[in-house]
Scaffold this motif. Structure first.
Motif, short mmCIF file in Angstrom:
data_model
loop_
_atom_site.label_atom_id
_atom_site.label_comp_id
_atom_site.label_asym_id
_atom_site.label_seq_id
_atom_site.Cartn_x
_atom_site.Cartn_y
_atom_site.Cartn_z
N THR A 21 0.82 -1.20 0.00
CA THR A 21 0.00 0.00 0.00
C THR A 21 0.86 1.26 0.00
OG1 THR A 21 -1.82 -1.14 1.09
CG2 THR A 21 -1.80 1.26 1.25
N ASP A 24 2.49 1.57 -3.39
CA ASP A 24 1.49 1.98 -4.39
C ASP A 24 1.11 3.45 -4.22
OD1 ASP A 24 1.46 -0.58 -5.41
OD2 ASP A 24 -0.49 -1.13 -4.53
N HIS A 28 0.62 8.03 -6.44
CA HIS A 28 -0.56 8.89 -6.42
C HIS A 28 -0.33 10.22 -5.72
CE1 HIS A 28 -3.19 5.71 -7.96
NE2 HIS A 28 -2.40 4.90 -7.26
N GLN A 88 -7.44 -5.02 3.60
CA GLN A 88 -8.14 -4.68 2.38
C GLN A 88 -7.30 -3.74 1.53
OE1 GLN A 88 -11.31 -3.06 4.57
NE2 GLN A 88 -12.45 -4.95 4.70
N GLU A 89 -7.53 -3.80 0.22
CA GLU A 89 -6.83 -2.93 -0.71
C GLU A 89 -7.34 -1.50 -0.56
OE1 GLU A 89 -4.64 -3.65 -3.47
OE2 GLU A 89 -4.30 -5.60 -2.54
N VAL A 90 -6.50 -0.53 -0.84
CA VAL A 90 -6.89 0.87 -0.81
C VAL A 90 -7.18 1.31 -2.24
CG1 VAL A 90 -6.09 3.21 -0.34
CG2 VAL A 90 -5.49 1.36 1.21
N ASP A 91 -8.32 1.96 -2.41
CA ASP A 91 -8.66 2.52 -3.71
C ASP A 91 -8.20 3.97 -3.72
OD1 ASP A 91 -9.70 3.41 -6.09
OD2 ASP A 91 -11.80 3.00 -5.57
N GLU A 93 -8.10 6.05 -5.99
CA GLU A 93 -8.94 6.94 -6.79
C GLU A 93 -9.97 7.65 -5.93
OE1 GLU A 93 -8.01 7.47 -9.91
OE2 GLU A 93 -6.46 5.96 -9.57
N THR A 94 -10.32 7.08 -4.79
CA THR A 94 -11.32 7.70 -3.91
C THR A 94 -10.68 8.61 -2.86
OG1 THR A 94 -11.31 5.86 -2.33
CG2 THR A 94 -12.86 5.72 -4.18
#
Length: 153
Positions: A21, A24, A28, A88-91, A93-94
């Motif tokens: 995470t 990644d 962003h 859980q994966e982090v989105d 984009e949100t």
């Protein structure tokens, strides 16, 4: 019943998910200071995963009898029930601001600390407990650093 290996698998997943995470997230953001911080924390999460993997391997080989081999499923489920523990994966984009991203990371670190606080109650080996306490301390340092960034300092 959960075994010690099952619990260590969760710890390994927490650390690997954290590492992924944070790596990644760097794609962003544009803030170089935050990118550097995320790289450092990702490396620490990698090191934590390696320590938990080595501990699991020792247990599997029967070299470490001090960690309780069987944990009661009911007890663990009662304590862990309803907790995502950052698996859980982090989105990304949100997450539209650096502050929201940092708050997400604080939640990850807080979840991880909560899980390790549970884990340490099952450890009766002083050396293992001390190492786990060191990892908890590092996770708390991550959280404090993120909070400093939120405060602007």
């Amino acid at each position: 019943m959960f075994t010690a290996q099952d619990i260590l698998d969760i710890a390994i997943r927490l650390e690997k998910n954290g590492e992924k995470t944070y790596l990644d997230a760097r794609r962003h953001i544009s803030d170089d200071e935050l990118k550097t911080l995320l790289t450092w924390i990702a490396q620490e999460e990698h090191d934590h995963a390696r320590w938990f993997t080595e501990l699991k391997n020792r247990l599997t080989r029967g070299e470490d009898h001090h960690l309780i081999a069987d944990l009661s499923r009911a007890l663990v489920e009662d304590v862990v029930k309803g907790q995502a523990f950052s698996l859980q994966e982090v989105d990304f984009e949100t997450i539209d601001t650096p502050d929201k991203m940092i708050r997400t990371f604080i939640g990850f670190e807080d979840d991880t600390i909560a899980f390790y606080d549970i884990l340490k109650t099952f450890i009766d080996d002083t050396g293992i407990a001390d190492q786990l306490e060191q990892i908890i301390s590092e996770e708390k340092k991550h959280m404090a650093t993120f909070r400093e960034m939120l405060a602007g300092g």
